[in-house]
Design a protein around this motif. Structure first.
Motif, PDB file in Angstrom:
ATOM      1  N   ILE A 104      -5.404   1.745   0.757  1.00  0.00           N
ATOM      2  CA  ILE A 104      -5.981   1.237  -0.500  1.00  0.00           C
ATOM      3  C   ILE A 104      -7.415   1.725  -0.684  1.00  0.00           C
ATOM      4  O   ILE A 104      -7.792   2.234  -1.750  1.00  0.00           O
ATOM      5  CB  ILE A 104      -5.924  -0.295  -0.535  1.00  0.00           C
ATOM      6  N   TRP A 106       2.444   1.578  -3.409  1.00  0.00           N
ATOM      7  CA  TRP A 106       1.457   2.111  -4.357  1.00  0.00           C
ATOM      8  C   TRP A 106       1.362   3.627  -4.234  1.00  0.00           C
ATOM      9  O   TRP A 106       1.386   4.351  -5.239  1.00  0.00           O
ATOM     10  CB  TRP A 106       0.086   1.474  -4.123  1.00  0.00           C
ATOM     11  N   TRP A 129     -11.902  -1.822  -5.242  1.00  0.00           N
ATOM     12  CA  TRP A 129     -11.609  -2.968  -4.379  1.00  0.00           C
ATOM     13  C   TRP A 129     -12.944  -3.623  -4.038  1.00  0.00           C
ATOM     14  O   TRP A 129     -13.592  -3.286  -3.072  1.00  0.00           O
ATOM     15  CB  TRP A 129     -10.870  -2.511  -3.128  1.00  0.00           C
ATOM     16  N   ALA A 155      -0.854  -1.832  -5.564  1.00  0.00           N
ATOM     17  CA  ALA A 155      -2.213  -1.768  -5.016  1.00  0.00           C
ATOM     18  C   ALA A 155      -2.921  -3.099  -5.226  1.00  0.00           C
ATOM     19  O   ALA A 155      -3.596  -3.610  -4.316  1.00  0.00           O
ATOM     20  CB  ALA A 155      -2.990  -0.634  -5.670  1.00  0.00           C
ATOM     21  N   ILE A 169      -4.346  -5.764  -2.382  1.00  0.00           N
ATOM     22  CA  ILE A 169      -5.718  -6.274  -2.428  1.00  0.00           C
ATOM     23  C   ILE A 169      -5.734  -7.791  -2.485  1.00  0.00           C
ATOM     24  O   ILE A 169      -6.538  -8.445  -1.800  1.00  0.00           O
ATOM     25  CB  ILE A 169      -6.463  -5.661  -3.634  1.00  0.00           C
ATOM     26  N   TYR A 218      -6.765   4.412  -3.652  1.00  0.00           N
ATOM     27  CA  TYR A 218      -6.653   3.673  -4.913  1.00  0.00           C
ATOM     28  C   TYR A 218      -7.978   3.752  -5.664  1.00  0.00           C
ATOM     29  O   TYR A 218      -9.022   3.328  -5.152  1.00  0.00           O
ATOM     30  CB  TYR A 218      -6.283   2.216  -4.645  1.00  0.00           C
ATOM     31  N   GLU A 264       0.164   0.599 -10.094  1.00  0.00           N
ATOM     32  CA  GLU A 264      -1.023  -0.138  -9.680  1.00  0.00           C
ATOM     33  C   GLU A 264      -0.740  -1.584  -9.329  1.00  0.00           C
ATOM     34  O   GLU A 264      -1.555  -2.229  -8.659  1.00  0.00           O
ATOM     35  CB  GLU A 264      -2.099  -0.065 -10.766  1.00  0.00           C
ATOM     36  N   ALA A 322       0.831  -1.202   0.000  1.00  0.00           N
ATOM     37  CA  ALA A 322       0.000   0.000   0.000  1.00  0.00           C
ATOM     38  C   ALA A 322       0.868   1.255   0.000  1.00  0.00           C
ATOM     39  O   ALA A 322       0.582   2.219  -0.724  1.00  0.00           O
ATOM     40  CB  ALA A 322      -0.933  -0.012   1.205  1.00  0.00           C
TER      41      ALA A 322
END
Length: 392
Positions: free
Chosen positions: A162, A113, A170, A122, A126, A166, A119, A110
């Motif tokens: 995240i 990222w 998610w 990230a 996830i 991001y 990406e 994280a």
């Protein structure tokens, strides 16, 4: 340093106290939670990103160290288990190390990222969080509360970054939140009445999870426990002849208190409940105090000017002095300490010295010597990067 260094240092620190200690009290949850807001804020992350991308030190070196670690590996394969069984000192270790390291890896990814905007990091964070939220059901055996606290401290740090930075989506964030609520919180929210580092790690996890879940009731309960437990972990002369205690532990005689404090019968400012055990476990407790205080500051309630900040400052200064090699007076732990404080000073040093202007000679020396601070492989990670001289 001479044998009197401890008492001289204590006297100097008391004279320059941040604020007069106050009694433990519950802290109210914010009207609106700040995100990302578990240990590190968006403003702090933005500061780090600018410094790293401009090549400034110590942040660039700290970032390079993090990116070169196994926790940032993009080919990492998560290793979730339905039941994580952890005995004393993680023996047996059925998923204990895997869980802690996957949680640290998610947090590492994280951070990577946010700084790089790559990406892949990230998505890896996830992947790790989704893998565990799809499988885990419980923690068992004697170290279950501590294990839950350690992993539960890292997971919400990763998820906060995240979820709130991001933009790629998610889909599993709801299931992850359910995992934290149903698997982690029940194990940690009521404490364990064990050593202080257990209680503080568990409380850190409960505070972080409650921020992610925006659970005001859990936040209030965890913060009230934190204030009581911090006062019972670090001794100040203003506490009286004996350290403060946690009521549920029933430490109602001097003999019981002395036994709980590792046999230490003379109490001096800056001593912690586990100093005479070793500085490694003491570092765990100090770290959690700083993490919760930082989360509270981000959420709008600054505890650094209260007894929490005073206890943190005194604990850091005293322990840092011994980690640096100061002679241990005979009245303390029989004149001998086990070193190994760990990478735990950056957050408290930044808040107390850089923000509040408090002189912290021992802590500064140790912090700068240890840069860039890495990870203790449990729940502390990359704090030179996130908090080193960070004014945000």
């Amino acid at each position: 340093m001479r044998r009197t260094a401890f008492l001289v240092t204590v006297t100097a620190l008391v004279l320059g106290a941040v604020a007069a200690p106050d009694a433990p009290r519950a802290e109210a949850a914010p009207a609106a939670f700040v995100h990302p807001g578990v240990t590190v804020s968006r403003a702090q992350l933005d500061f780090v990103r600018v410094k790293v991308n401009s090549g400034a030190q110590p942040w660039k070196g700290a970032f390079d160290q993090m990116l070169a670690s196994k926790y940032a590996a993009l080919d990492r394969t998560p290793a979730p288990r339905a039941i994580v069984e952890c005995g004393s000192y993680s023996d047996p270790d059925h998923g204990c190390t895997d869980e802690r390291q996957d949680a640290l890896a998610a947090y590492t990814d994280a951070l990577a990222w946010y700084v790089t905007r790559d990406e892949r990091y990230a998505r890896k964070a996830i992947e790790l969080m989704d893998a565990w939220s799809a499988v885990i059901k419980d923690h068992t055996d004697s170290n279950a509360p501590l294990q839950t606290g350690w992993a539960g401290s890292s997971w919400p740090r990763a998820a906060e970054i995240i979820k709130y930075t991001y933009t790629g989506g998610w889909a599993g964030s709801g299931r992850f939140a359910t995992m934290l609520r149903d698997v982690y919180l029940p194990e940690i929210i009521n404490g364990s009445n064990s050593n202080g580092n257990w209680e503080l790690s568990m409380t850190e996890a409960a505070v972080g999870i409650s921020v992610l879940l925006e659970d005001r009731g859990t936040y209030d309960k965890a913060m009230a426990r934190f204030r009581t437990r911090t006062a019972a972990y670090v001794y100040l002369a203003s506490d009286g002849d004996l350290p403060k205690t946690v009521p549920s532990q029933n430490l109602d005689t001097r003999d019981k208190i002395v036994a709980y404090w590792q046999g230490q019968a003379t109490f001096v400012t800056g001593l912690t409940q586990e100093t005479c055990r070793d500085l490694t476990h003491t570092g765990y407790g100090i770290s959690s105090i700083s993490h919760v205080a930082e989360t509270s500051r981000i959420q709008g309630q600054d505890l650094y000017g209260t007894d929490v900040g005073e206890r943190l400052r005194q604990a850091l200064g005293s322990q840092a002095g011994y980690e640096l090699g100061a002679a241990v007076p005979g009245l303390l732990c029989g004149g001998s300490l086990k070193p190994g404080l760990g990478p735990v000073t950056e957050v408290g040093y930044n808040a107390l010295h850089n923000r509040l202007g408090v002189a912290m000679t021992n802590t500064r020396t140790l912090t700068e010597r240890n840069r860039p601070a890495g990870t203790n492989s449990l729940f502390v990670a990359w704090e030179t990067l996130t908090h080193g001289d960070n004014p945000a």
